[in-house]
Design a protein around this motif. Sequence first.
Motif, mmCIF file in Angstrom:
data_model
loop_
_atom_site.group_PDB
_atom_site.id
_atom_site.type_symbol
_atom_site.label_atom_id
_atom_site.label_comp_id
_atom_site.label_asym_id
_atom_site.label_seq_id
_atom_site.Cartn_x
_atom_site.Cartn_y
_atom_site.Cartn_z
ATOM 1 N N LEU A 279 40.579 -28.428 126.008
ATOM 2 C CA LEU A 279 41.422 -29.045 125.112
ATOM 3 C C LEU A 279 42.620 -28.296 124.414
ATOM 4 O O LEU A 279 43.600 -29.034 124.138
ATOM 5 N N MET A 340 47.306 -36.587 123.831
ATOM 6 C CA MET A 340 47.183 -37.360 125.157
ATOM 7 C C MET A 340 47.951 -38.717 124.752
ATOM 8 O O MET A 340 48.555 -39.167 125.887
ATOM 9 N N PHE B 61 32.750 -37.923 131.137
ATOM 10 C CA PHE B 61 32.227 -36.992 130.532
ATOM 11 C C PHE B 61 31.556 -37.404 128.993
ATOM 12 O O PHE B 61 30.836 -36.670 128.388
ATOM 13 N N VAL B 106 41.085 -45.097 123.544
ATOM 14 C CA VAL B 106 41.714 -43.785 124.424
ATOM 15 C C VAL B 106 41.984 -44.176 125.600
ATOM 16 O O VAL B 106 42.891 -43.692 126.216
ATOM 17 N N LEU B 110 45.844 -45.038 128.163
ATOM 18 C CA LEU B 110 45.989 -43.849 129.432
ATOM 19 C C LEU B 110 45.792 -44.525 130.860
ATOM 20 O O LEU B 110 45.679 -44.074 131.531
ATOM 21 N N ILE B 116 43.508 -37.221 135.823
ATOM 22 C CA ILE B 116 42.968 -35.812 135.186
ATOM 23 C C ILE B 116 43.455 -36.017 133.728
ATOM 24 O O ILE B 116 42.471 -35.501 132.843
ATOM 25 N N ASN B 117 44.049 -36.809 133.235
ATOM 26 C CA ASN B 117 44.528 -37.049 131.830
ATOM 27 C C ASN B 117 43.314 -37.649 131.225
ATOM 28 O O ASN B 117 42.690 -37.610 130.269
ATOM 29 N N LEU B 119 40.232 -37.937 132.567
ATOM 30 C CA LEU B 119 39.261 -37.167 132.788
ATOM 31 C C LEU B 119 38.847 -36.237 131.381
ATOM 32 O O LEU B 119 37.994 -36.231 130.366
ATOM 33 N N VAL B 120 40.205 -35.564 130.835
ATOM 34 C CA VAL B 120 40.256 -34.889 130.097
ATOM 35 C C VAL B 120 39.827 -35.503 128.606
ATOM 36 O O VAL B 120 39.258 -35.212 127.573
ATOM 37 N N ALA B 121 40.466 -36.643 128.428
ATOM 38 C CA ALA B 121 40.483 -37.589 127.325
ATOM 39 C C ALA B 121 38.889 -38.024 127.223
ATOM 40 O O ALA B 121 38.471 -38.161 126.043
ATOM 41 N N ILE B 123 36.404 -35.965 128.192
ATOM 42 C CA ILE B 123 35.996 -34.561 127.667
ATOM 43 C C ILE B 123 36.200 -34.617 126.009
ATOM 44 O O ILE B 123 35.219 -34.383 125.201
ATOM 45 N N ALA B 124 37.393 -34.929 125.590
ATOM 46 C CA ALA B 124 37.643 -34.896 124.283
ATOM 47 C C ALA B 124 37.055 -35.660 123.407
ATOM 48 O O ALA B 124 36.683 -35.371 122.338
ATOM 49 N N ALA B 125 36.786 -36.916 123.928
ATOM 50 C CA ALA B 125 36.003 -38.018 123.250
ATOM 51 C C ALA B 125 34.666 -37.451 123.201
ATOM 52 O O ALA B 125 33.913 -37.558 122.073
#
Lengths: 430, 332
Positions: A279, A340, B61, B106, B110, B116-117, B119-121, B123-125
Amino acid sequence: MSTQTDETQTISPVASEPSRFRPSTRGWAIRLVVIALLAVVTVWRVATVQPLWADHISLAAIFAIIGLSLNIVLGYTGQVSLGHHAFVGLGAFIAAHHITERAGCAPEEGCIESSLGTFSVAILLAILSGVISAGLLGMVALRIKGLYLALITLTYGFVAVNSIFEISSLTRGGAGMPAPRPATFFSDHKYMVLCLGLLGVCMFIDWRFLRSKMGRAVLAVKSSEAVAASYAVNVTAYKLMAFMLSGAFAGLAGALFAFRRQIVVAPDFSFSTALLWVLMVVVGGLGSRLGVVIGSMFFALFPFLIQLVGFLNDFLANTLQRDPEELTLVIGPFLALLTMIQFPGGIAEQISPITRWLGGDRFTMHPEGKHHKPSLLQRRRAKKQGLEVHDDAELVATKSEDLLRDAAGEPDAASTQTMAAVDSSEEVKS
Amino acid sequence: MRTTIVSAVLVVLLGLGLLVGAGVENGPNPFITLGVMNGAVFGLVALGLVLVYKGTRVFNFAQGEFGTIAAYLLFLSINRGWPYWVGILVALAGTVLIGLVLERGVIRPLINAPRINVLVATIAAALFMIGMEILIARIEPRSLSPIIAAVDSSGNPNGVTVFNLPIEPQRLIALGVLLSLGGVLAWFFSKTDLGLAVLATSQDAFATRVMGIGIERMSRFIWVSAALLGAIAGILYVPLTGALTPAVMTSNILIPAFTGAVIGGMTSLPGAFVGGIVIGVVQSVGLWAGGHFTIGEKALQEVIPGVEQVTILLVLLAVLLSRPQGLLGKEA
């Protein structure tokens, strides 16, 4: 596609691109003075910093190296590594193991300072461990199309925490593996200088890597694997090389991590740490070296910065009775989500007017040829004016000459940047 | 067809393992049984992962944390003195609400970003949820009682005993729920209009929208169902561990579930089921082998600690090397 798109595309090409802006001699002089001032203030502040903060800054530099390492995977190749805690942890344990067990400098035998030679070998071994483990995992994961590297590194991290970090001859169990510093870098201040220096080396390598044939190939692969392959770029090999470089940085960061506390314990490297590292790269700005370094340092220093703000610290400690580090797990992801969704460029995008100005460009908030996602406010305003705005819309172009230039310029930009909001169908298909 | 063959082969392997194991002193049979039971929970979470992957091509995730939050809601409700079933309803409703918020806040912004964005989001959540749990509930462990107590009032164990291993009723419920949910979802994706619409969205969102299907509605549906599946897994699993701590589902279940989903094939619902069980059994047999076999003087698990996790990684690597699309997956 709305009708407006077609109209913009039929506009005849205008005069050729205006020549690139170059500052005058006075402009260069002002920029140089500002750069020199920034450098002097930074060096002076860092040189006179308190030992406690020297230690914090070491951590920030280590985080920044980890950030650069992840940026290679995430920003350049477009893959995700969720096992970076394993790479960093393995590097830390290998470095500590070399010093204590193989070079025989254990604190219980009265050895407080390691020799510079063994120290260097330990760091090299840690780097090697990162390269090898990244190479082995990448060989399996990067052959497959898609984001399977995320899953393999995820499982590898799980194995590392539950198995590798439990091997007592490597980690000495819960007591931890000692890692004494050499005399040359013994004080916190000297060690901070070492960490910052190595961060500089990493940034230099990263810069040269991206400018090399390898770096260009990696970026091409990220844009389109099929097109890159048709230009005889070996897709798997270049992804693998990039991942191994990332592993090298992670191993180095691990070794520095070990010597920072001078003892390595397994709980330092957990799954949630690895996620937080991902992150911080996103918040810093994917693909931007400076942004990633700033973002990573911010994440590392956040708990200490909060303690500087008196009332916040009092509120946390007395009213909420919470540790500032616990707050990082809430603020970090929140910032990442905000980045993001609302500011995809991250910190790099926010400071880009300044960095571009320092590099000899005009000071503008919206550089030419750059597309911005419309902000919430802009979208609301557009809606009031009766324009239809989709979530995936590109920026509403405000100046007519921008439109003309785009129509004349790259076809891709012309089809996506339009007067009103338009679905970008190319993205949907990919 | 492939599903039937692979399932049959695995069942035969399992049967053979049990037969061979029966002749061994301190044999692996109780471990195999326990593995199947653990695999049921991995399968439940894997089902949610596959659902989201089928619908949006994203590894989710946050799937594990749906479960932890549901468990906390159940814990809070029971603590207030509400009956267990009310607690379950509160937990499910609350998690669905979080799923809705996550989708709207979220995922939807997107929807056209690179995968990939997203996916990372997720993870952040997930990390955000973990952070909130730590901030609100602290790290101290709490205990959550199962739906049917493992021991009845007179001290006799409820449930059944297989190979001298008492199986708690909760594990049987988890297995039953997994079987029925797997069946329902498989039917849903192959036979109903809504299911086909969800699949169409994942293949080509633009074309789907042109065909008059609202992809936003599909996205919302997928995330609500995923939250529901995650919540069910959390409610069933957490009482079995005995300790409810922040991130319990992410740290204990999510990674094996992901591995199971990949082994089964990320796009296959029966694959999630099969993969989950395979991981459960492999892990459990690895645990048994670690205590049973010796290298020189030492037990295997002293030489290689966590041997069961190492076997998981080896199985994952073997499957990805030989069949990158997984056992039951259709594409790489």
